[in-house]
Write an enzyme that holds these catalytic residues in place. Structure first.
Site, mmCIF file in Angstrom:
data_model
loop_
_atom_site.group_PDB
_atom_site.id
_atom_site.type_symbol
_atom_site.label_atom_id
_atom_site.label_comp_id
_atom_site.label_asym_id
_atom_site.label_seq_id
_atom_site.Cartn_x
_atom_site.Cartn_y
_atom_site.Cartn_z
ATOM 1 N N CYS A 1 -28.771 -7.121 12.841
ATOM 2 C CA CYS A 1 -30.286 -6.268 13.023
ATOM 3 C C CYS A 1 -31.359 -7.148 12.257
ATOM 4 O O CYS A 1 -32.419 -7.221 12.681
ATOM 5 C CB CYS A 1 -30.084 -4.885 12.641
ATOM 6 S SG CYS A 1 -29.825 -3.889 14.185
ATOM 7 N N HIS B 1 -34.253 2.924 15.779
ATOM 8 C CA HIS B 1 -33.055 3.736 15.672
ATOM 9 C C HIS B 1 -33.553 5.164 15.776
ATOM 10 O O HIS B 1 -32.585 6.001 15.912
ATOM 11 C CB HIS B 1 -31.815 3.440 14.669
ATOM 12 C CG HIS B 1 -31.454 1.940 14.993
ATOM 13 N ND1 HIS B 1 -30.748 1.689 16.261
ATOM 14 C CD2 HIS B 1 -31.547 0.857 14.408
ATOM 15 C CE1 HIS B 1 -30.176 0.265 16.346
ATOM 16 N NE2 HIS B 1 -30.903 -0.240 15.203
ATOM 17 N N CYS C 1 0.811 -1.313 -0.146
ATOM 18 C CA CYS C 1 -0.085 0.018 -0.205
ATOM 19 C C CYS C 1 0.882 1.240 0.083
ATOM 20 O O CYS C 1 0.686 2.324 -0.708
ATOM 21 C CB CYS C 1 -0.899 0.001 1.190
ATOM 22 S SG CYS C 1 -1.811 -1.569 1.613
#
Lengths: 139, 251
Positions: free
Chosen positions: B212, B171, B66
């Protein structure tokens, strides 16, 4: 005649379904409150106590997203309780309470759960019988 | 009555300011906050350290690290995680940070793909995200991302699963409430990849989405799917201005 009139007045005030509830049991076997108690406390199956507090000494952490179930048997009749457990959207279209015995309008249901309701008809009767037995204040 | 409604609307609009939003960090216990804040006790820092080593390691047939292209991450990666997902010209679609790292591997390093939830990918993503610590989330303003954000908002507000719940039901409407012992957060993705005590390891935002969705008994989308990228874009725009805190620690 007077009875029919007051009934019509109730419909006008509370809407078509909310006032009456579901008077007819879903099964021929009467609901068993002790089995209903066990179902209500089952956090994997009914999930009730994730959202509702109530007179459940066995449950250390009770949710607060729905109304406290203490004394709910005083506030709602058996038919009203049955309607709310079967499909609370009949009373409030925007409710966050899942429909426990209806498949209407569900989207993207997980493969494991497809075509099944959260509770069976008999489990609904058991839960409703238990909820109806919750009378008086907390103790 | 009309005036009252107008005032109420004004009050609700005020709720959406940066000052009113609360991150998961602010809602969790002092013990957990201390664990996250202390670099020696934050378990996510192990992944960051691994990522720092990977940054300098040549990979693939190209034999490039990188650092060979990007130089020091402290400069070149500063603020990058705070603006992702971003538009990828070649694929004509947005990519998230994990996707971008994957594309660097296949396009530039000629290396094999890493699974999105694999240890090296999470480590490199954690290292890159760390370079944005304290940087306010600043969504990319590329207008080609806007339809994706709209799709993400629709997903956020769509009820799904056997429990028939949308992300927004918990939420937005019940954040701060309690689902049994758990306090419902506002779902601001300020610290991914993050270390969850429940997972006992690092994981990405898309894994969290899957948790979720399984919770409401819905069929999860795939990690890296267009749906999750769209949801991430929406959540990042919803969290604009909040400071990045990767690697976050959460219960």
């Amino acid at each position: 005649m007077g009875r029919a009139l007051s009934c019509a007045a109730a419909i006008a005030i509370a809407g078509p379904l909310g006032a009456q509830g579901l008077p007819d049991p879903l099964t021929d076997v009467p609901g068993d409150p002790s089995r209903g108690h066990a179902i209500v406390l089952d956090q994997q199956k009914s999930l009730c106590v994730l959202c509702h507090a109530g007179p459940f000494a066995e449950v250390p952490f009770q949710g607060d997203l729905g109304p406290d179930l203490t004394g709910v048997g005083d506030r709602l009749s058996l038919p009203e309780l049955r309607l709310r457990v079967v499909d609370s959207r009949s009373v409030n279209p925007d409710t966050i309470m899942p429909p426990f015995h209806s498949l209407d309008g569900l989207a993207r249901v997980g493969a494991r759960w497809q075509g099944t309701t959260i509770l069976t008809a008999q489990e609904v009767e058991d839960v409703v019988a238990y909820l109806a037995s919750l009378k008086g204040g907390s103790e | 009555m009309m005036l009252r409604a107008a005032l109420l609307t004004g009050a609700l609009a005020t709720v959406a300011t940066a000052e009113e939003r609360r991150t998961g960090y602010e809602m969790m216990s002092p013990d957990l906050r201390a664990m996250q804040d202390d670099e020696m006790s934050n378990p996510g820092m192990l992944w960051v350290a691994e990522g720092a080593a990977l940054w300098d390691t040549p990979e693939g047939e190209a034999g490039l690290s990188c650092a060979d292209c990007h130089g020091g991450a402290e400069q070149s990666m500063a603020g990058v995680a705070a603006r992702y997902p971003a538009w990828d010209e070649d694929s004509g679609a947005p990519v998230d940070l994990a996707g971008r790292i994957g594309l660097c591997r296949t396009r530039h390093q000629n290396a094999g793909a890493w699974d999105r939830e694999s240890r090296p990918l999470l480590a490199l993503a954690a290292f890159v995200s760390r370079q944005s610590k304290g940087v306010p989330i600043t969504p990319d303003s590329d207008p080609r991302l806007d339809p994706w954000r709209d799709t993400g908002r629709v997903l956020f507000e769509t009820r799904m699963g056997q429990l028939n719940l949308a992300c927004a039901n918990c939420h937005d409407d019940h954040a701060g409430g309690h689902l049994a012992a758990a306090t419902i957060p506002e779902a601001h993705p300020t610290g991914y990849p993050q270390y969850r005590l429940q997972w006992e390891e690092m994981g990405g935002l898309h894994r969290r989405f899957g948790n979720c969705m399984a919770g409401v008994r819905a069929e999860p989308f795939a990690s890296g799917s267009p749906e999750y990228i769209a949801l991430e874009l929406f959540l990042m725009s919803r969290a604009a201005g909040l400071e990045m805190e990767a690697p976050a620690v959460r219960p």
